[in-house]
Design a protein around this motif. Sequence first.
Motif, PDB file in Angstrom:
ATOM      1  N   ILE A   1       0.847  -1.184   0.000  1.00 57.93           N
ATOM      2  CA  ILE A   1       0.000   0.000   0.000  1.00 57.93           C
ATOM      3  C   ILE A   1       0.889   1.242   0.000  1.00 57.93           C
ATOM      4  N   ALA A   2       0.572   2.185  -0.866  1.00 56.41           N
ATOM      5  CA  ALA A   2       1.245   3.491  -0.867  1.00 56.41           C
ATOM      6  C   ALA A   2       0.176   4.558  -0.670  1.00 56.41           C
ATOM      7  N   VAL A   3       0.376   5.418   0.308  1.00 53.61           N
ATOM      8  CA  VAL A   3      -0.573   6.497   0.597  1.00 53.61           C
ATOM      9  C   VAL A   3       0.118   7.825   0.298  1.00 53.61           C
ATOM     10  N   LEU A   4      -0.401   8.551  -0.688  1.00 50.69           N
ATOM     11  CA  LEU A   4       0.206   9.804  -1.126  1.00 50.69           C
ATOM     12  C   LEU A   4      -0.751  10.965  -0.873  1.00 50.69           C
ATOM     13  N   PRO A   5      -0.258  12.085  -0.364  1.00 50.60           N
ATOM     14  CA  PRO A   5      -1.131  13.262  -0.225  1.00 50.60           C
ATOM     15  C   PRO A   5      -1.357  13.904  -1.587  1.00 50.60           C
ATOM     16  N   GLU A   6      -2.587  14.306  -1.862  1.00 53.63           N
ATOM     17  CA  GLU A   6      -2.866  15.028  -3.108  1.00 53.63           C
ATOM     18  C   GLU A   6      -2.229  16.414  -3.009  1.00 53.63           C
ATOM     19  N   VAL A   7      -1.539  16.828  -4.056  1.00 54.27           N
ATOM     20  CA  VAL A   7      -0.838  18.110  -4.008  1.00 54.27           C
ATOM     21  C   VAL A   7      -1.321  19.029  -5.125  1.00 54.27           C
ATOM     22  N   ASP A   8      -1.137  20.331  -4.894  1.00 54.13           N
ATOM     23  CA  ASP A   8      -1.509  21.326  -5.895  1.00 54.13           C
ATOM     24  C   ASP A   8      -0.401  21.471  -6.935  1.00 54.13           C
ATOM     25  N   ASP A   9      -0.769  22.033  -8.072  1.00 48.37           N
ATOM     26  CA  ASP A   9       0.179  22.211  -9.173  1.00 48.37           C
ATOM     27  C   ASP A   9       1.419  22.985  -8.733  1.00 48.37           C
ATOM     28  N   VAL A  10       1.216  24.004  -7.897  1.00 43.56           N
ATOM     29  CA  VAL A  10       2.315  24.920  -7.564  1.00 43.56           C
ATOM     30  C   VAL A  10       3.339  24.277  -6.632  1.00 43.56           C
ATOM     31  N   GLU A  11       2.984  23.141  -6.025  1.00 38.64           N
ATOM     32  CA  GLU A  11       3.867  22.542  -5.026  1.00 38.64           C
ATOM     33  C   GLU A  11       4.911  21.607  -5.625  1.00 38.64           C
ATOM     34  N   VAL A  12       4.726  21.226  -6.876  1.00 36.23           N
ATOM     35  CA  VAL A  12       5.659  20.313  -7.528  1.00 36.23           C
ATOM     36  C   VAL A  12       6.139  20.928  -8.832  1.00 36.23           C
ATOM     37  N   ASP A  13       7.442  20.976  -8.981  1.00 40.71           N
ATOM     38  CA  ASP A  13       8.030  21.528 -10.197  1.00 40.71           C
ATOM     39  C   ASP A  13       8.026  20.445 -11.275  1.00 40.71           C
TER      40      ASP A  13
ATOM     41  N   PHE B   1      -2.071  13.202 -14.432  1.00 46.70           N
ATOM     42  CA  PHE B   1      -1.108  14.226 -14.007  1.00 46.70           C
ATOM     43  C   PHE B   1      -1.236  14.484 -12.502  1.00 46.70           C
ATOM     44  N   LYS B   2      -2.455  14.385 -11.979  1.00 47.78           N
ATOM     45  CA  LYS B   2      -2.671  14.589 -10.538  1.00 47.78           C
ATOM     46  C   LYS B   2      -1.937  13.514  -9.741  1.00 47.78           C
ATOM     47  N   VAL B   3      -2.032  12.252 -10.213  1.00 49.67           N
ATOM     48  CA  VAL B   3      -1.332  11.151  -9.541  1.00 49.67           C
ATOM     49  C   VAL B   3       0.171  11.324  -9.673  1.00 49.67           C
ATOM     50  N   LEU B   4       0.640  11.724 -10.865  1.00 46.81           N
ATOM     51  CA  LEU B   4       2.078  11.905 -11.085  1.00 46.81           C
ATOM     52  C   LEU B   4       2.646  12.967 -10.155  1.00 46.81           C
ATOM     53  N   ARG B   5       1.929  14.080  -9.998  1.00 42.94           N
ATOM     54  CA  ARG B   5       2.400  15.135  -9.094  1.00 42.94           C
ATOM     55  C   ARG B   5       2.517  14.613  -7.667  1.00 42.94           C
ATOM     56  N   SER B   6       1.526  13.832  -7.248  1.00 45.57           N
ATOM     57  CA  SER B   6       1.544  13.300  -5.884  1.00 45.57           C
ATOM     58  C   SER B   6       2.701  12.325  -5.696  1.00 45.57           C
ATOM     59  N   ARG B   7       2.990  11.529  -6.718  1.00 43.88           N
ATOM     60  CA  ARG B   7       4.115  10.586  -6.603  1.00 43.88           C
ATOM     61  C   ARG B   7       5.443  11.333  -6.546  1.00 43.88           C
ATOM     62  N   LEU B   8       5.575  12.390  -7.332  1.00 44.18           N
ATOM     63  CA  LEU B   8       6.802  13.193  -7.314  1.00 44.18           C
ATOM     64  C   LEU B   8       6.968  13.884  -5.959  1.00 44.18           C
ATOM     65  N   TYR B   9       5.852  14.365  -5.423  1.00 48.32           N
ATOM     66  CA  TYR B   9       5.870  15.003  -4.099  1.00 48.32           C
ATOM     67  C   TYR B   9       6.282  13.990  -3.042  1.00 48.32           C
ATOM     68  N   ASP B  10       5.755  12.758  -3.171  1.00 50.65           N
ATOM     69  CA  ASP B  10       6.101  11.699  -2.231  1.00 50.65           C
ATOM     70  C   ASP B  10       7.585  11.366  -2.318  1.00 50.65           C
ATOM     71  N   LEU B  11       8.140  11.332  -3.522  1.00 46.21           N
ATOM     72  CA  LEU B  11       9.575  11.091  -3.693  1.00 46.21           C
ATOM     73  C   LEU B  11      10.392  12.159  -2.975  1.00 46.21           C
ATOM     74  N   MET B  12       9.925  13.402  -3.101  1.00 46.34           N
ATOM     75  CA  MET B  12      10.605  14.522  -2.450  1.00 46.34           C
ATOM     76  C   MET B  12      10.567  14.350  -0.924  1.00 46.34           C
ATOM     77  N   LEU B  13       9.399  13.947  -0.401  1.00 44.96           N
ATOM     78  CA  LEU B  13       9.264  13.734   1.041  1.00 44.96           C
ATOM     79  C   LEU B  13      10.158  12.588   1.509  1.00 44.96           C
ATOM     80  N   GLN B  14      10.183  11.497   0.735  1.00 41.38           N
ATOM     81  CA  GLN B  14      11.010  10.346   1.102  1.00 41.38           C
ATOM     82  C   GLN B  14      12.481  10.741   1.161  1.00 41.38           C
ATOM     83  N   LYS B  15      12.910  11.589   0.225  1.00 40.57           N
ATOM     84  CA  LYS B  15      14.304  12.039   0.200  1.00 40.57           C
ATOM     85  C   LYS B  15      14.615  12.871   1.451  1.00 40.57           C
ATOM     86  N   GLN B  16      13.664  13.762   1.795  1.00 37.79           N
ATOM     87  CA  GLN B  16      13.856  14.590   2.990  1.00 37.79           C
ATOM     88  C   GLN B  16      13.929  13.723   4.242  1.00 37.79           C
ATOM     89  N   GLN B  17      13.047  12.720   4.311  1.00 36.65           N
ATOM     90  CA  GLN B  17      13.003  11.855   5.491  1.00 36.65           C
ATOM     91  C   GLN B  17      14.243  10.986   5.602  1.00 36.65           C
TER      92      GLN B  17
END
Length: 354
Positions: free
Chosen positions: A202-214, A269-285
């Motif tokens: 299971i992967a749980v990703l937060p939905e993110v807005d366009d402006v939050e992911v480059d 695209f909404k799912v892709l942004r959330s996955r990219l955001y999740d990658l960013m969070l995983q890197k920070q963690q």
Amino acid sequence: MFDKLDFISEKYNEMAMKASDPAVIANQKEWQKCVKEMGEMEPIVKKYEEYKSAKQSLAEAKEIVENESDEELRDLAKMEIADSEDRLESLTEELKILLLPKDPNDERNVILEVRAGTGGEEAALFGGDLLRMYTRYAERHRWKTELMDINDTGIGGIKEATVMIKGKGAYSRLKYESGVHRVQRVPETESSGRIHTSAATIAVLPEVDDVEVDLDPNDVRVDVYRASGNGGQCVNTTDSAVRLTHEPTGLVVTCQDEKSQIKNKEKAFKVLRSRLYDLMLQKQQSEISAERKSQIGSGDRSERIRTYNFPQGRCTDHRIGMTLYKLDAILDGDIDEIIDGLITSDQAEKMKAF
């Protein structure tokens, strides 16, 4: 801690005055921002008022014990002291929890992904069970669910599926579900009655807005193809399904839920942004791995977090050592007891560092 509480109380009162200012009310955007900030502070302010009231009661009771000659009144005051001290201790712990740093994603909607792991067809069937469990859980909380993509096996199993769950605080509760879920049961196709062990992730990703992911559109390859499924006027006759490939990371997202290619592309695209955001969070963690290991909700995809044992009718969460013997209810979405336990354990870990 109390300096911080005094500061929050003062700021809350300032914001309350600001929110009642006609000039601010006329500016809806500023007024809404003001009200939102007050809403975030209000639980802390109210709890602090309770604390101050209990402290005042304690001081008054102590004064009676010291100065009152009536023995009956003194006895009542002593009882009041004991009650107030217990109440103050409890309120102090509640205030500490309220002051813990908030996860900025807690109020977001969720994109939940289910993937069958080891175990072949049995793992796919278990993936279907988990998807239903989370769908039922969302229904219990009156959250909306929207199936975005599914790759099923045709006999009730799923190889992978993506579902959007919309509701206040969805991520705050479901974020603890990321990881490997293991099932132990006798498959229907097993004639000898042997118990098989299978898994799903299971992967749980937060939905993110366009402006939050480059997200550079030039980095994304878009492919369209005919959707697969159980017929329908457009399902197998038009190129409505969409596959996105993010070339820098290799992430692939598909969506074929809608009849419209445009809508499928938008969802993908909404799912892709959330996955990219999740990658960013995983890197920070991962950069603070010591802290991450101490936290329940690390979201480590490789971590085995829970076992569902059918012969014994039990479900065990390995992170907190909780075992419940109500497997049928759990698979029907009754998982609040487990999630509450995870939240309490996570808060306790954070309190140690408070």
